[in-house]
Design a protein around this motif. Structure first.
Motif, short mmCIF file in Angstrom:
data_model
loop_
_atom_site.label_atom_id
_atom_site.label_comp_id
_atom_site.label_asym_id
_atom_site.label_seq_id
_atom_site.Cartn_x
_atom_site.Cartn_y
_atom_site.Cartn_z
N PHE A 138 0.83 -1.19 0.00
CA PHE A 138 0.00 0.00 0.00
C PHE A 138 0.87 1.25 0.00
CE2 PHE A 138 -3.88 -2.26 1.30
CZ PHE A 138 -3.35 -3.39 1.90
N TYR A 149 -0.02 5.23 1.24
CA TYR A 149 -0.95 6.18 1.83
C TYR A 149 -0.32 7.57 1.82
CZ TYR A 149 -3.77 2.39 3.95
OH TYR A 149 -4.57 1.29 4.18
N GLN A 194 -0.59 11.54 3.74
CA GLN A 194 -1.11 12.24 4.92
C GLN A 194 -0.76 13.72 4.84
OE1 GLN A 194 0.80 11.36 8.72
NE2 GLN A 194 -1.16 11.52 9.79
N GLY A 250 -1.59 17.07 10.15
CA GLY A 250 -2.69 17.03 11.10
C GLY A 250 -3.91 16.25 10.65
N GLN A 251 -3.77 15.48 9.58
CA GLN A 251 -4.91 14.73 9.04
C GLN A 251 -4.68 13.23 9.14
OE1 GLN A 251 -7.65 16.50 7.98
NE2 GLN A 251 -6.45 18.26 8.67
N GLY A 252 -5.73 12.47 8.81
CA GLY A 252 -5.60 11.02 8.75
C GLY A 252 -4.91 10.60 7.46
N LEU A 253 -4.84 9.29 7.26
CA LEU A 253 -4.18 8.75 6.07
C LEU A 253 -5.21 8.45 4.99
CD1 LEU A 253 -1.96 8.28 8.25
CD2 LEU A 253 -1.34 6.23 6.98
N LEU A 297 -5.72 6.47 1.30
CA LEU A 297 -5.16 5.43 0.46
C LEU A 297 -4.93 5.95 -0.95
CD1 LEU A 297 -4.46 2.37 0.17
CD2 LEU A 297 -6.82 2.05 -0.61
N LYS A 302 -2.96 0.35 -4.06
CA LYS A 302 -2.60 -0.91 -3.40
C LYS A 302 -2.29 -1.96 -4.45
CE LYS A 302 -7.49 -2.15 -3.00
NZ LYS A 302 -8.62 -2.40 -2.06
N PHE A 320 3.44 7.39 2.97
CA PHE A 320 3.80 6.19 3.70
C PHE A 320 3.58 4.95 2.84
CE2 PHE A 320 4.54 7.86 7.87
CZ PHE A 320 3.77 9.00 7.95
N ASN A 331 -2.09 -7.17 10.17
CA ASN A 331 -2.05 -5.74 10.37
C ASN A 331 -1.10 -5.14 9.35
OD1 ASN A 331 0.73 -5.17 11.70
ND2 ASN A 331 -0.06 -6.93 12.79
N LEU A 332 -0.98 -3.84 9.39
CA LEU A 332 -0.10 -3.11 8.50
C LEU A 332 1.21 -2.78 9.20
CD1 LEU A 332 -2.51 -0.52 6.83
CD2 LEU A 332 -1.45 -2.51 5.75
N PHE A 346 4.26 -0.19 8.68
CA PHE A 346 4.52 1.04 7.95
C PHE A 346 6.00 1.37 7.88
CE2 PHE A 346 0.46 3.10 7.11
CZ PHE A 346 -0.40 2.38 7.92
N GLY A 347 6.40 2.00 6.79
CA GLY A 347 7.67 2.68 6.76
C GLY A 347 7.57 3.98 7.55
N LYS A 348 8.70 4.65 7.72
CA LYS A 348 8.70 5.86 8.52
C LYS A 348 8.26 7.09 7.75
CE LYS A 348 11.94 4.18 11.93
NZ LYS A 348 13.17 4.43 12.72
N GLY A 398 6.77 6.96 11.74
CA GLY A 398 5.72 6.21 11.06
C GLY A 398 4.59 5.89 12.02
N LEU A 451 -4.33 7.45 15.61
CA LEU A 451 -5.15 7.18 14.43
C LEU A 451 -5.91 5.87 14.59
CD1 LEU A 451 -2.45 8.26 11.92
CD2 LEU A 451 -4.77 9.16 11.86
N GLY A 472 -9.35 7.12 10.13
CA GLY A 472 -10.05 8.28 10.61
C GLY A 472 -9.13 9.50 10.58
#
Lengths: 115, 112
Positions: A34, A36, A38, A41-44, A46, A49, A90, A102-103, A105-107, B42, B90, B104
């Motif tokens: 995936f 994503y 961002q 101050g917001q969510g991720l 998509l 994928k 990300f 689960n996911l 993530f990279g940094k 991350g 999150l 979210g």
């Protein structure tokens, strides 16, 4: 152990230039991959994928990514960057299967766009 | 509109107090997740739940607790045992079998 590496912490490109963000993963099985994005101050959100099939996948906002199994990579590309693309990006590996998943993530890579 | 809501967007608490972050989804998704995000780190998984009344620890569960009494809701409590709770939290959800998580808008917690 599963891991995701994004080698570039921060990239700056000029508006209209092409973009490639790198992602390498370590995972024993066929990965779910995936990208994503961002905004501060917001969510991720998509972007795209890859699960199987064609190794070049198209996403939203003109982004695409190519899965290269031999290089364990899933790099994100865009032919012409817009100022609104400035954000944190990300890469993630989905370790789904069995009873858990689960996911990882990279940094992240922060993209800045010069006018 | 279907989606994931997190409230509040900003939360301030004094050190030593427990605080609960809300996450609600109306997507009819089975699984729900909590992540913590720190600058340059991350996202790291705190807890996840695949069905009601069941949840599993993620990589950094110490100092956190969750419940899943309803399919739509997955609240996260940050306890006083969490040594460094200031972070961006999150919530995500996923429909079983589709293997894609949706996020979210996040809650920024600051402990003073």
């Amino acid at each position: 152990a599963q891991s995701v590496t994004q080698p570039d912490i921060h990239i700056t490109v000029s508006e209209g230039a092409s973009l490639e963000l790198r992602c390498n993963y370590s995972y024993g099985a066929t990965p779910y991959l995936f990208w994503y994005v961002q905004s501060p101050g917001q969510g991720l959100q998509l972007l795209l994928k890859y699960f199987s099939g064609d190794t070049l996948v198209q996403g939203i906002k003109g982004f695409e990514a190519e899965f290269k199994r031999s290089q364990s990579s899933f790099n994100l590309r865009k032919p012409s960057v817009h100022w609104s693309d400035a954000a944190e990006h990300f890469c993630a590996v989905g370790t789904y299967g069995g009873s858990q998943g689960n996911l990882i993530f990279g940094k992240g890579t922060k993209l800045s766009v010069k006018p | 509109d279907g989606g994931i809501t997190q409230s509040p967007k900003y939360l301030f608490r004094k050190e030593g107090q427990n605080v609960t972050l809300s996450c609600e989804q109306n997507l009819n998704h089975d699984a729900m997740y909590w992540y913590r995000q720190d600058p340059g780190q991350g996202l790291r998984l705190i807890y996840y739940s695949q069905i009601v009344n069941d949840f599993q620890k993620g990589d950094i569960a110490e100092g956190y607790s969750v419940s899943r009494e309803k399919k739509e809701s997955f609240p996260l409590t940050v306890t006083s045992a969490q040594k460094n709770p200031t972070a961006f939290y999150l919530c995500a959800s996923m429909r079983e079998g589709l293997n894609t998580q949706y996020f979210g808008p996040g809650t920024r917690l600051t402990v003073l």
